[in-house]
Design a protein around this motif. Sequence first.
Motif, mmCIF file in Angstrom:
data_model
loop_
_atom_site.group_PDB
_atom_site.id
_atom_site.type_symbol
_atom_site.label_atom_id
_atom_site.label_comp_id
_atom_site.label_asym_id
_atom_site.label_seq_id
_atom_site.Cartn_x
_atom_site.Cartn_y
_atom_site.Cartn_z
ATOM 1 N N GLN A 57 0.804 -1.218 0.000
ATOM 2 C CA GLN A 57 0.000 0.000 0.000
ATOM 3 C C GLN A 57 0.842 1.276 0.000
ATOM 4 O O GLN A 57 0.443 2.265 -0.617
ATOM 5 C CB GLN A 57 -0.965 0.003 1.181
ATOM 6 N N ASP A 60 1.773 1.741 -3.535
ATOM 7 C CA ASP A 60 0.610 2.148 -4.330
ATOM 8 C C ASP A 60 0.345 3.643 -4.195
ATOM 9 O O ASP A 60 -0.033 4.303 -5.169
ATOM 10 C CB ASP A 60 -0.622 1.363 -3.892
ATOM 11 N N ILE A 191 -4.469 6.171 5.105
ATOM 12 C CA ILE A 191 -3.939 4.826 4.889
ATOM 13 C C ILE A 191 -2.792 4.625 5.868
ATOM 14 O O ILE A 191 -1.811 5.373 5.862
ATOM 15 C CB ILE A 191 -3.448 4.641 3.441
#
Length: 209
Positions: A57, A60, A191
């Motif tokens: 992540q 990303d 996140i």
Amino acid sequence: MSKVVARIGMSLDGYITGPDAGAEHPLGIGGERIHNWVYGLRAFREMLGQKGGTEGQDNDVVAEWVARSGAVVMGHGMFISGEVPWGDEPPFHMPVYVVTHHPRETVVKEGGTSFHFVTEGPEHALALAREAAGEKGVSLAGGANLIQQFVRAGLLDELLLHVVPVLACAGTRLFDNLGTDQIEWEKVSVIDSPEVTHIHLRALKQAAG
């Protein structure tokens, strides 16, 4: 119109560099700790022309930001950090507009990066960057002073903070010199990963100046 997005690493207490940031220590003394999380990512290594790297992540988040960007605006201090500004093949691979008081000819580097020096101020640099970016966004690379100018002028659309679990206690603070008017943001996403928390914000109300 191209969105203007600033993406920057920050300590828990609001610092984006360690103390004594300058040519000898571009990230300040100990400032690498604020940015360590990004160095091994595949997307970051690809920007440097390197192979391999970790995915996940965090990767990303960086890859999505790279894909969105079509031009960069940065301050003069960030351009001259280090003995040879950004080396022979900088990681941008797109036009970079440097806000400066020092006029000079455009510098073209390998890998698609070109540095254009703009003496007419941040808004003119942004106009040139938007024209170059086309349908993509404009990345505001910093440093802190330039980001603060964009916030005060209401020119920053989005802010992507990469907050690391460390107290820097000294250095360059991101949220200084913003005046006294309240500035409101909309939280787009958060996140979380073991090394860093990515906080994506969208400007709702900017300071008048």
